[in-house]
Structures are given as C-alpha cells and as structure tokens.
Design a protein around this motif. Sequence first.
Motif, PDB file in Angstrom:
ATOM      1  N   LEU A 136       0.616  -1.551   0.419  1.00  0.00           N
ATOM      2  CA  LEU A 136      -0.157  -0.162   0.204  1.00  0.00           C
ATOM      3  C   LEU A 136       0.837   0.988  -0.268  1.00  0.00           C
ATOM      4  CD1 LEU A 136      -2.566   2.100   0.688  1.00  0.00           C
ATOM      5  CD2 LEU A 136      -2.405   1.019   3.108  1.00  0.00           C
ATOM      6  N   VAL A 137       1.034   1.570  -1.078  1.00  0.00           N
ATOM      7  CA  VAL A 137       1.247   3.489  -1.470  1.00  0.00           C
ATOM      8  C   VAL A 137       0.494   4.894  -1.087  1.00  0.00           C
ATOM      9  CG1 VAL A 137       2.613   4.713  -2.498  1.00  0.00           C
ATOM     10  CG2 VAL A 137       2.992   2.554  -2.173  1.00  0.00           C
ATOM     11  N   THR A 138       0.353   5.421  -0.345  1.00  0.00           N
ATOM     12  CA  THR A 138      -0.450   6.211  -0.278  1.00  0.00           C
ATOM     13  C   THR A 138       0.439   8.003  -1.105  1.00  0.00           C
ATOM     14  OG1 THR A 138       0.772   7.625   1.785  1.00  0.00           O
ATOM     15  CG2 THR A 138      -1.516   6.423   1.465  1.00  0.00           C
ATOM     16  N   THR A 139      -0.279   8.736  -1.970  1.00  0.00           N
ATOM     17  CA  THR A 139       0.578   9.380  -3.255  1.00  0.00           C
ATOM     18  C   THR A 139       0.447  11.027  -1.977  1.00  0.00           C
ATOM     19  OG1 THR A 139      -1.602  10.598  -2.927  1.00  0.00           O
ATOM     20  CG2 THR A 139      -1.308   8.563  -4.764  1.00  0.00           C
ATOM     21  N   ASP A 140       0.400  10.716  -0.755  1.00  0.00           N
ATOM     22  CA  ASP A 140       1.293  12.409  -0.040  1.00  0.00           C
ATOM     23  C   ASP A 140       2.849  12.291   0.403  1.00  0.00           C
ATOM     24  OD1 ASP A 140       1.301  10.684   1.545  1.00  0.00           O
ATOM     25  OD2 ASP A 140      -0.100  11.104   3.277  1.00  0.00           O
ATOM     26  N   GLY A 141       3.127  11.051   0.082  1.00  0.00           N
ATOM     27  CA  GLY A 141       5.035  10.748  -0.307  1.00  0.00           C
ATOM     28  C   GLY A 141       5.318  11.453  -1.385  1.00  0.00           C
ATOM     29  N   PHE A 142       4.079  12.029  -2.647  1.00  0.00           N
ATOM     30  CA  PHE A 142       4.643  12.655  -3.451  1.00  0.00           C
ATOM     31  C   PHE A 142       4.262  13.748  -3.769  1.00  0.00           C
ATOM     32  CE2 PHE A 142       4.308   8.721  -4.743  1.00  0.00           C
ATOM     33  CZ  PHE A 142       5.885   7.574  -5.158  1.00  0.00           C
ATOM     34  N   LEU A 143       4.008  14.844  -2.252  1.00  0.00           N
ATOM     35  CA  LEU A 143       3.781  16.201  -2.567  1.00  0.00           C
ATOM     36  C   LEU A 143       4.880  16.271  -2.406  1.00  0.00           C
ATOM     37  CD1 LEU A 143       2.090  16.166   0.915  1.00  0.00           C
ATOM     38  CD2 LEU A 143       0.821  17.126  -1.688  1.00  0.00           C
ATOM     39  N   TYR A 144       5.030  17.683  -2.624  1.00  0.00           N
ATOM     40  CA  TYR A 144       6.714  18.357  -3.200  1.00  0.00           C
ATOM     41  C   TYR A 144       6.610  18.580  -1.909  1.00  0.00           C
ATOM     42  CZ  TYR A 144       6.585  19.021  -8.355  1.00  0.00           C
ATOM     43  OH  TYR A 144       6.560  19.075  -9.370  1.00  0.00           O
ATOM     44  N   PRO A 145       8.068  18.508  -1.409  1.00  0.00           N
ATOM     45  CA  PRO A 145       8.387  19.475  -0.117  1.00  0.00           C
ATOM     46  C   PRO A 145       7.872  20.737   1.200  1.00  0.00           C
ATOM     47  CG  PRO A 145      10.252  18.144  -1.423  1.00  0.00           C
ATOM     48  CD  PRO A 145       9.165  18.560  -2.531  1.00  0.00           C
ATOM     49  N   ASN A 146       7.832  20.519   2.316  1.00  0.00           N
ATOM     50  CA  ASN A 146       6.897  22.012   2.181  1.00  0.00           C
ATOM     51  C   ASN A 146       8.145  22.927   1.748  1.00  0.00           C
ATOM     52  OD1 ASN A 146       4.959  21.638   3.402  1.00  0.00           O
ATOM     53  ND2 ASN A 146       5.500  21.099   5.603  1.00  0.00           N
ATOM     54  N   ALA A 147       9.495  23.125   1.943  1.00  0.00           N
ATOM     55  CA  ALA A 147      10.121  24.630   1.090  1.00  0.00           C
ATOM     56  C   ALA A 147       9.997  24.567  -0.244  1.00  0.00           C
ATOM     57  CB  ALA A 147      11.740  23.570   1.215  1.00  0.00           C
ATOM     58  N   GLU A 148       9.821  23.670  -1.315  1.00  0.00           N
ATOM     59  CA  GLU A 148       9.602  23.436  -2.862  1.00  0.00           C
ATOM     60  C   GLU A 148       8.272  23.756  -2.918  1.00  0.00           C
ATOM     61  OE1 GLU A 148      10.993  23.367  -5.296  1.00  0.00           O
ATOM     62  OE2 GLU A 148      10.026  23.516  -6.611  1.00  0.00           O
ATOM     63  N   LEU A 149       7.082  23.653  -1.576  1.00  0.00           N
ATOM     64  CA  LEU A 149       5.216  24.273  -1.888  1.00  0.00           C
ATOM     65  C   LEU A 149       5.897  25.900  -1.870  1.00  0.00           C
ATOM     66  CD1 LEU A 149       3.213  21.852   0.297  1.00  0.00           C
ATOM     67  CD2 LEU A 149       3.468  22.263  -2.964  1.00  0.00           C
ATOM     68  N   LEU A 214      -5.871  11.605  -3.046  1.00  0.00           N
ATOM     69  CA  LEU A 214      -6.888  13.107  -3.481  1.00  0.00           C
ATOM     70  C   LEU A 214      -7.916  12.602  -5.057  1.00  0.00           C
ATOM     71  CD1 LEU A 214      -5.503  15.689  -1.709  1.00  0.00           C
ATOM     72  CD2 LEU A 214      -8.241  14.898  -1.299  1.00  0.00           C
ATOM     73  N   ASN A 215      -6.289  12.404  -5.805  1.00  0.00           N
ATOM     74  CA  ASN A 215      -5.803  12.371  -7.252  1.00  0.00           C
ATOM     75  C   ASN A 215      -5.934  11.872  -7.832  1.00  0.00           C
ATOM     76  OD1 ASN A 215      -6.545  15.371  -6.958  1.00  0.00           O
ATOM     77  ND2 ASN A 215      -4.924  15.891  -6.190  1.00  0.00           N
ATOM     78  N   VAL A 216      -5.568  10.309  -7.446  1.00  0.00           N
ATOM     79  CA  VAL A 216      -5.547   8.882  -8.560  1.00  0.00           C
ATOM     80  C   VAL A 216      -5.685   8.540  -9.956  1.00  0.00           C
ATOM     81  CG1 VAL A 216      -4.344   7.625  -6.321  1.00  0.00           C
ATOM     82  CG2 VAL A 216      -6.450   7.054  -7.326  1.00  0.00           C
ATOM     83  N   LEU A 217      -7.350   9.695 -10.300  1.00  0.00           N
ATOM     84  CA  LEU A 217      -8.217   9.288 -10.450  1.00  0.00           C
ATOM     85  C   LEU A 217      -8.024  10.392 -11.727  1.00  0.00           C
ATOM     86  CD1 LEU A 217     -10.918   7.554  -8.992  1.00  0.00           C
ATOM     87  CD2 LEU A 217      -9.402   6.438 -11.273  1.00  0.00           C
ATOM     88  N   ALA A 218      -7.228  11.312 -11.832  1.00  0.00           N
ATOM     89  CA  ALA A 218      -7.385  12.644 -12.075  1.00  0.00           C
ATOM     90  C   ALA A 218      -7.099  12.971 -14.039  1.00  0.00           C
ATOM     91  CB  ALA A 218      -6.038  13.563 -11.971  1.00  0.00           C
ATOM     92  N   PRO A 219      -7.847  13.117 -14.524  1.00  0.00           N
ATOM     93  CA  PRO A 219      -7.893  12.856 -16.105  1.00  0.00           C
ATOM     94  C   PRO A 219      -5.800  13.356 -16.898  1.00  0.00           C
ATOM     95  CG  PRO A 219      -8.247  14.609 -15.775  1.00  0.00           C
ATOM     96  CD  PRO A 219      -8.897  14.061 -14.672  1.00  0.00           C
ATOM     97  N   PRO A 220      -4.989  12.263 -17.604  1.00  0.00           N
ATOM     98  CA  PRO A 220      -3.971  13.394 -18.103  1.00  0.00           C
ATOM     99  C   PRO A 220      -4.076  14.662 -18.599  1.00  0.00           C
ATOM    100  CG  PRO A 220      -4.950  11.840 -19.834  1.00  0.00           C
ATOM    101  CD  PRO A 220      -5.683  11.708 -18.555  1.00  0.00           C
ATOM    102  N   ARG A 221      -2.846  15.209 -18.286  1.00  0.00           N
ATOM    103  CA  ARG A 221      -3.050  16.729 -18.204  1.00  0.00           C
ATOM    104  C   ARG A 221      -2.745  16.975 -19.646  1.00  0.00           C
ATOM    105  NH1 ARG A 221       2.031  18.556 -14.735  1.00  0.00           N
ATOM    106  NH2 ARG A 221       2.914  16.883 -15.288  1.00  0.00           N
ATOM    107  N   PRO A 222      -3.170  18.120 -20.315  1.00  0.00           N
ATOM    108  CA  PRO A 222      -2.801  17.713 -21.682  1.00  0.00           C
ATOM    109  C   PRO A 222      -1.707  18.769 -22.497  1.00  0.00           C
ATOM    110  CG  PRO A 222      -4.389  19.716 -20.975  1.00  0.00           C
ATOM    111  CD  PRO A 222      -4.235  18.912 -20.001  1.00  0.00           C
TER     112      PRO A 222
END
Length: 330
Positions: A136-149, A214-222
């Motif tokens: 099981l992997v949660t996508t929050d690990g793929f958030l940018y670090p706070n410094a980058e945000l 949250l966003n795992v079903l998001a469509p591909p970006r154009p």
Amino acid sequence: MSPVTEPINFVGSPPVEPQQSYSPFIELDRATWSRLAHELEQPFDQSDVERLRGLGDQLSLTEVAEVYLPLSRLLSIYVEASAKLREASNKFLGETTRRTPFVIGVAGSVAVGKSTIARVLQEMLRRWPNTPRVELVTTDGFLYPNAELRRRGLMERKGFPESFDRRRLLRFVSDVKAGVPEVRAPMYSHLTYDIVPNQQIVVRRPDVLIVEGLNVLAPPRPRSDGTSGLSVSDFFDYSIYVDAPHEAVRSWYVKRFMKLRSGAFANPDSYFHRYAALTDTEAIKTATGIWDRINGPNLIQNVLPTRGRAKLVLTKNADHYVRRVLMRKI
Ligand SMILES: Nc1ncnc2c1ncn2[C@@H]1O[C@H](COP(=O)(O)OP(=O)(O)O)[C@@H](O)[C@H]1O
Ligand SMILES: CC(C)(COP(=O)(O)O)[C@@H](O)C(=O)NCCC(=O)O
C-alpha cells in the motif's frame, strides 16, 4: 474464503431503452451488495478492526463482513481474470511475459476514510490465496516538500494536483506495473506536515499494489501541442472512489481535527503543535477555515469530478457506513 453462487437482485439498473440516458454503473443497495459475500467467513476479529480503523472512522466487524468482504472477493475475481487474460495474450503472441502487479487505485476526499479502506483491503487481499503480497502506497509521499511548496507559493494548495510531483508518481506506478524488481516511493509525515527526508517505501514486485490518494483518478494533463499524456490511472487494473455528502466529510474533518488537537498536536514535533492550546471554539474555527480554504475547494474542483472515472463508487452516509455501491458495467 469460498466464492458465492447465489442469484442477486440489482437495483437501479432497469433495461436501458435507447432514448433513456445511459449510466455505465449498476447501483446496488447495501443489502444486495452484502449478500454477495454471505457465504464467506469473517476474516477479522475486533482487534483487527481497531488496528485498521483510522482516527474518526467508524469501522465495525459488520461493515467488514457486509461491505469489504464482497469487495475483496470481487477484486480477487479480477486478479484471477487478469492472470488468465495475460496467459491468453501470451499464447496469442507466442511469448512468455511475467505476471506484473495488479494495481488498485483508491480515491476520494481528505477525511473521507480512504486510508482505512485501503488498509482493510490490503489485509483482506493478503488472505486470498492468489494475492499473498499486497503493498500500500499513499500519494502524499509525492507531495513536494514544504520548502518547494513555499517556493512555488503552494502551501495553501496542499493536496491540489499542482502540489504533487505528478511525473514522479507516474514513473513510480508505471515502474511497479512494468514489473521493475525494486521501486521506491518517498514518505510523508502528517505529524511534521512534510516529506520525511531520507526515508522511502520499497516496493518489490507485490501481487497487488494499492495506490491511495486524493487525485489518483485525475485525467492526463493536456500537453502544449494539444495531445494528452498518461495519468496514473492508466496503470490501474481497478479503481475505487470513496464518496460521502460534502457536509458530512467537512464535519468529519473538523471532528478529526478536534481529536488530533488533544492527541497528535500535543507532540512538540507536530506542525500543528500551536493548535494544541486552542479552545474548542477556536479549534472549530481553525479546522473549518482550513477546510473552506483548501480541502473543500479541492474536493469540488479536482477530486469529485474524477468520481465517474472509477470502476466502483462506495457511497457513505453521514454515519460513515456505506449505504450503496455503484459498479461499472463496462
Ligand atoms: N494533522 C494530522 N496529524 C496526524 N495525523 C493526521 C493528520 N491529518 C490526517 N492524519 C491522518 O492521516 C491519514 C490520512 O488522512 P486523509 O489524507 O485525510 O485521508 P482519509 O481520511 O481519507 O484516509 C488518516 O489516518 C488521518 O487520521
Ligand atoms: C496530505 C493531504 C494533501 C492528503 O494527500 P493524499 O494522501 O490524499 O495524497 C491532506 O491530508 C492535507 O494535508 N491537506 C492540506 C490541508 C490540511 O492540512 O488538511
């Protein structure tokens, strides 16, 4: 566990007349859904339920038996069928490709209880004979670090699609799906509200990978040339959207914040430590403020619009219990 062969009654799926608007989903009420697994043994006991239940969730042994057991059976059928399909296409091509992990996406709002459901499914699928290794992997690990945000001005947009390193997430899921022997995912801490430096989750060719976020079903970006690329959901073999009325999820978020205030926030390492001393009124105001500025708009603008892309929608009532299941016919 053994399969069920009982006939079932579907509700809400009358024969489609050509002039009627067409829904790709069959709607099953809870009673009908739960009968799909009535011959299967309850795999959990009370201590399992307590261990798997997230803060503020209302998981019970009945919920496990009536909602998640049928779901795990369905998933196990899909795993079996996808192995057979691979065998058949190998035969057609005259090739021998190895089995790659069956990937399941779990999507839905912040505080809707995705992580509890993902953990329950992980434990259940492990007990089916064809899927002993479930990661099981949660996508929050793929958030940018706070410094980058902060650098990108996105601290108030945490959870919005642009706050994630989507390319890295896509690469992670495609590598796992392609059968790469060892794939690493970064880790997020809700306590520090940031990526944990130097810590990673290592995924080694599991039978099943559950990707929750949250966003795992998001469509591909154009793309700029008008074509579209891939999205993580292109690598999903199955996907589940956890749904509930907006007002209910908002109140679960606030209630959870109140519980965290007297629990996790007391830890001086907690990003929200400054909120530990808030009065009840101040805490409610703070939590509703975060919801109304960040999580609520994200749910409306980005998460909810992906619901129709799921293979299965679990709809919860304000009491947290699932009341109906929508299952994609095609
Ligand atoms: N500030 C926080 N401190 C500690 N744990 C938290 C905090 N916020 C959320 N969590 C925990 O993180 C997990 C994921 O929460 P969330 O992303 O809202 O998804 P969901 O509620 O749908 O599982 C939950 O188990 C929740 O209890
Ligand atoms: C970390 C989250 C974005 C959830 O991410 P997910 O695991 O769904 O990818 C969310 O829990 C969050 O922190 N939202 C920001 C606003 C808030 O503090 O609630």
